[in-house]
Motif scaffolding. Structure first.
Motif, PDB file in Angstrom:
ATOM      1  N   ARG A 151      -2.573 -13.565   9.788  1.00 53.97           N
ATOM      2  CA  ARG A 151      -3.777 -14.262   9.337  1.00 53.97           C
ATOM      3  C   ARG A 151      -4.152 -13.881   7.905  1.00 53.97           C
ATOM      4  NH1 ARG A 151      -6.970 -16.018  13.761  1.00 53.97           N
ATOM      5  NH2 ARG A 151      -5.526 -16.969  15.240  1.00 53.97           N
ATOM      6  N   LEU A 152      -3.858 -12.630   7.522  1.00 56.05           N
ATOM      7  CA  LEU A 152      -4.202 -12.170   6.173  1.00 56.05           C
ATOM      8  C   LEU A 152      -3.061 -12.363   5.178  1.00 56.05           C
ATOM      9  CD1 LEU A 152      -6.215  -8.926   6.988  1.00 56.05           C
ATOM     10  CD2 LEU A 152      -7.066 -11.198   6.492  1.00 56.05           C
ATOM     11  N   GLY A 153      -1.980 -13.001   5.627  1.00 61.88           N
ATOM     12  CA  GLY A 153      -0.914 -13.371   4.715  1.00 61.88           C
ATOM     13  C   GLY A 153      -0.007 -12.248   4.278  1.00 61.88           C
ATOM     14  N   ILE A 154       0.071 -11.186   5.058  1.00 66.59           N
ATOM     15  CA  ILE A 154       0.916 -10.044   4.668  1.00 66.59           C
ATOM     16  C   ILE A 154       1.863  -9.641   5.793  1.00 66.59           C
ATOM     17  CG2 ILE A 154      -0.531  -9.011   2.864  1.00 66.59           C
ATOM     18  CD1 ILE A 154      -1.841  -7.303   5.007  1.00 66.59           C
ATOM     19  N   ASP A 155       2.168 -10.558   6.713  1.00 69.52           N
ATOM     20  CA  ASP A 155       3.053 -10.235   7.833  1.00 69.52           C
ATOM     21  C   ASP A 155       4.472  -9.897   7.379  1.00 69.52           C
ATOM     22  OD1 ASP A 155       2.632 -13.066   7.231  1.00 69.52           O
ATOM     23  OD2 ASP A 155       4.226 -13.457   8.683  1.00 69.52           O
ATOM     24  N   ARG A 156       4.876 -10.386   6.211  1.00 68.24           N
ATOM     25  CA  ARG A 156       6.214 -10.067   5.712  1.00 68.24           C
ATOM     26  C   ARG A 156       6.375  -8.580   5.410  1.00 68.24           C
ATOM     27  NH1 ARG A 156       3.196 -12.244   1.794  1.00 68.24           N
ATOM     28  NH2 ARG A 156       3.191 -11.369  -0.317  1.00 68.24           N
ATOM     29  N   HIS A 157       5.261  -7.859   5.300  1.00 65.72           N
ATOM     30  CA  HIS A 157       5.315  -6.423   5.006  1.00 65.72           C
ATOM     31  C   HIS A 157       5.111  -5.560   6.255  1.00 65.72           C
ATOM     32  CE1 HIS A 157       5.344  -7.376   0.790  1.00 65.72           C
ATOM     33  NE2 HIS A 157       4.148  -7.936   0.828  1.00 65.72           N
ATOM     34  N   ALA A 158       5.211  -6.155   7.429  1.00 67.51           N
ATOM     35  CA  ALA A 158       4.858  -5.450   8.660  1.00 67.51           C
ATOM     36  C   ALA A 158       5.609  -4.137   8.839  1.00 67.51           C
ATOM     37  CB  ALA A 158       5.103  -6.352   9.873  1.00 67.51           C
ATOM     38  N   ARG A 159       6.872  -4.084   8.438  1.00 67.36           N
ATOM     39  CA  ARG A 159       7.684  -2.881   8.653  1.00 67.36           C
ATOM     40  C   ARG A 159       7.766  -1.992   7.416  1.00 67.36           C
ATOM     41  NH1 ARG A 159      12.897  -5.157  12.167  1.00 67.36           N
ATOM     42  NH2 ARG A 159      11.659  -6.035  13.895  1.00 67.36           N
ATOM     43  N   ALA A 160       7.087  -2.392   6.359  1.00 73.52           N
ATOM     44  CA  ALA A 160       7.135  -1.618   5.116  1.00 73.52           C
ATOM     45  C   ALA A 160       6.181  -0.426   5.185  1.00 73.52           C
ATOM     46  CB  ALA A 160       6.770  -2.508   3.935  1.00 73.52           C
ATOM     47  N   LEU A 161       6.432   0.550   4.329  1.00 71.94           N
ATOM     48  CA  LEU A 161       5.489   1.645   4.135  1.00 71.94           C
ATOM     49  C   LEU A 161       4.470   1.226   3.075  1.00 71.94           C
ATOM     50  CD1 LEU A 161       7.922   4.699   4.109  1.00 71.94           C
ATOM     51  CD2 LEU A 161       6.466   3.936   5.984  1.00 71.94           C
ATOM     52  N   PRO A 162       3.243   1.697   3.171  1.00 68.23           N
ATOM     53  CA  PRO A 162       2.200   1.278   2.224  1.00 68.23           C
ATOM     54  C   PRO A 162       2.566   1.506   0.764  1.00 68.23           C
ATOM     55  CG  PRO A 162       1.223   2.407   4.086  1.00 68.23           C
ATOM     56  CD  PRO A 162       2.710   2.550   4.238  1.00 68.23           C
ATOM     57  N   SER A 163       3.364   2.536   0.483  1.00 72.34           N
ATOM     58  CA  SER A 163       3.711   2.844  -0.904  1.00 72.34           C
ATOM     59  C   SER A 163       4.530   1.741  -1.569  1.00 72.34           C
ATOM     60  CB  SER A 163       4.492   4.163  -0.967  1.00 72.34           C
ATOM     61  OG  SER A 163       5.677   4.076  -0.183  1.00 72.34           O
ATOM     62  N   ARG A 164       5.116   0.848  -0.773  1.00 72.82           N
ATOM     63  CA  ARG A 164       5.921  -0.251  -1.320  1.00 72.82           C
ATOM     64  C   ARG A 164       5.083  -1.479  -1.666  1.00 72.82           C
ATOM     65  NH1 ARG A 164      11.452   0.244  -0.516  1.00 72.82           N
ATOM     66  NH2 ARG A 164      11.961   2.454  -0.327  1.00 72.82           N
ATOM     67  N   LEU A 165       3.790  -1.438  -1.374  1.00 78.36           N
ATOM     68  CA  LEU A 165       2.928  -2.600  -1.550  1.00 78.36           C
ATOM     69  C   LEU A 165       2.105  -2.494  -2.830  1.00 78.36           C
ATOM     70  CD1 LEU A 165       3.746  -2.846   1.443  1.00 78.36           C
ATOM     71  CD2 LEU A 165       1.407  -3.527   1.956  1.00 78.36           C
ATOM     72  N   SER A 166       1.659  -3.631  -3.326  1.00 75.81           N
ATOM     73  CA  SER A 166       0.735  -3.651  -4.464  1.00 75.81           C
ATOM     74  C   SER A 166      -0.646  -3.205  -3.995  1.00 75.81           C
ATOM     75  CB  SER A 166       0.645  -5.060  -5.047  1.00 75.81           C
ATOM     76  OG  SER A 166      -0.028  -5.930  -4.140  1.00 75.81           O
ATOM     77  N   GLY A 167      -1.547  -2.951  -4.954  1.00 78.21           N
ATOM     78  CA  GLY A 167      -2.901  -2.546  -4.594  1.00 78.21           C
ATOM     79  C   GLY A 167      -3.620  -3.593  -3.759  1.00 78.21           C
ATOM     80  N   GLY A 168      -3.494  -4.861  -4.162  1.00 74.00           N
ATOM     81  CA  GLY A 168      -4.147  -5.925  -3.410  1.00 74.00           C
ATOM     82  C   GLY A 168      -3.603  -6.045  -2.000  1.00 74.00           C
TER      83      GLY A 168
END
Length: 247
Positions: free
Chosen positions: A129-146
């Motif tokens: 729903r928040l548009g970030i399901d593609r990152h479900a298995r990623a660690l937070p450090s791999r994501l942008s701030g937003g």
């Protein structure tokens, strides 16, 4: 008569021997309101939010949230109250770097005793729903701030709280990501949640709140309607990547 979601009466909080962080503050927030708390650094606005969340205790006065005197709760009782009734979003996300995005979002439900499969299904729903399901298995450090702030919002919504508290939610973001998070908060409020946002940014206040409370030197110096965003603003509409009702 509808009862307030938040009610502070004569609240004072002092640290060490300095002037009080809050002095004789009274505040009422009704169900479904969106309130922005504005003020300079050191004005007491984050102290106010921490008292509402039960993360701190007043030296005088009472703090009632959803019918519960949170100023009377011990540490364990406060944690249970937050887990069941309050969602919190912080400036620096407070994600656990050794857990995946799904595990971070599911954590509040797991701590509340929800089975892993059910918790992760709920997390997957929120991430989509928040548009970030593609990152479900990623660690937070791999994501942008937003993206990390979206994960933090998903985690705050995990147990379906009616009250959402946000402490400088765009303070660690660039302007574009900050506008995106502001639009997201406005949309969550439009779905019926009570929202209290602490910020130093008037633009964020205008984008997601209908009422502004200004704190100066530990006292409320202004409490009234917020200026509405311009017609071209996105308040009340989820950004395209996050379209869909979020519950």
């Amino acid at each position: 008569m509808t009862a307030p979601v938040i009610e502070l009466r004569g609240v004072t909080r002092r640290y060490d021997d300095g002037p009080p962080a809050l002095h004789d503050v009274s505040l009422t927030v009704m169900p479904g309101e969106a309130v922005a708390v504005l003020g300079p650094s050191g004005s007491g606005k984050s102290t106010l939010l921490h008292l509402i969340a039960g993360l701190d205790r007043p030296d005088a006065g009472t703090v009632t949230v959803d019918g519960v005197r949170v100023d009377r709760l011990g540490e364990a009782g406060s944690a249970l109250h937050r887990r069941a009734r309050v969602g919190m979003v912080f400036q620096f996300f407070h994600l656990l770097d050794d857990l995946t995005v799904t595990e971070n979002v599911a954590l509040p439900a797991r701590l509340a005793g929800t089975a892993r499969r059910a918790a992760e299904a709920r997390a997957a729903e929120l991430l989509e729903r928040l548009g970030i399901d593609r990152h479900a298995r990623a660690l937070p450090s791999r994501l942008s701030g937003g993206e990390r702030q979206r994960v933090a919002v998903a985690r705050a919504l995990m147990n379906r709280p009616a009250l959402l508290l946000a402490d400088e939610p765009t303070g660690a973001l660039d302007s574009a990501a900050g506008e995106d998070v502001g639009a997201l908060l406005a949309a969550l409020h439009a779905e019926g949640r009570t929202l209290v946002v602490v910020t130093h940014d008037p633009a964020l206040a205008r984008s997601c709140a209908h009422r502004t409370v200004r704190i100066t030197d530990g006292r409320i110096t202004e409490d009234g309607p917020a200026r509405l965003p311009s017609p071209s603003g996105t308040a009340g509409t989820l950004p395209p990547a996050a379209a869909g009702e979020v519950r």
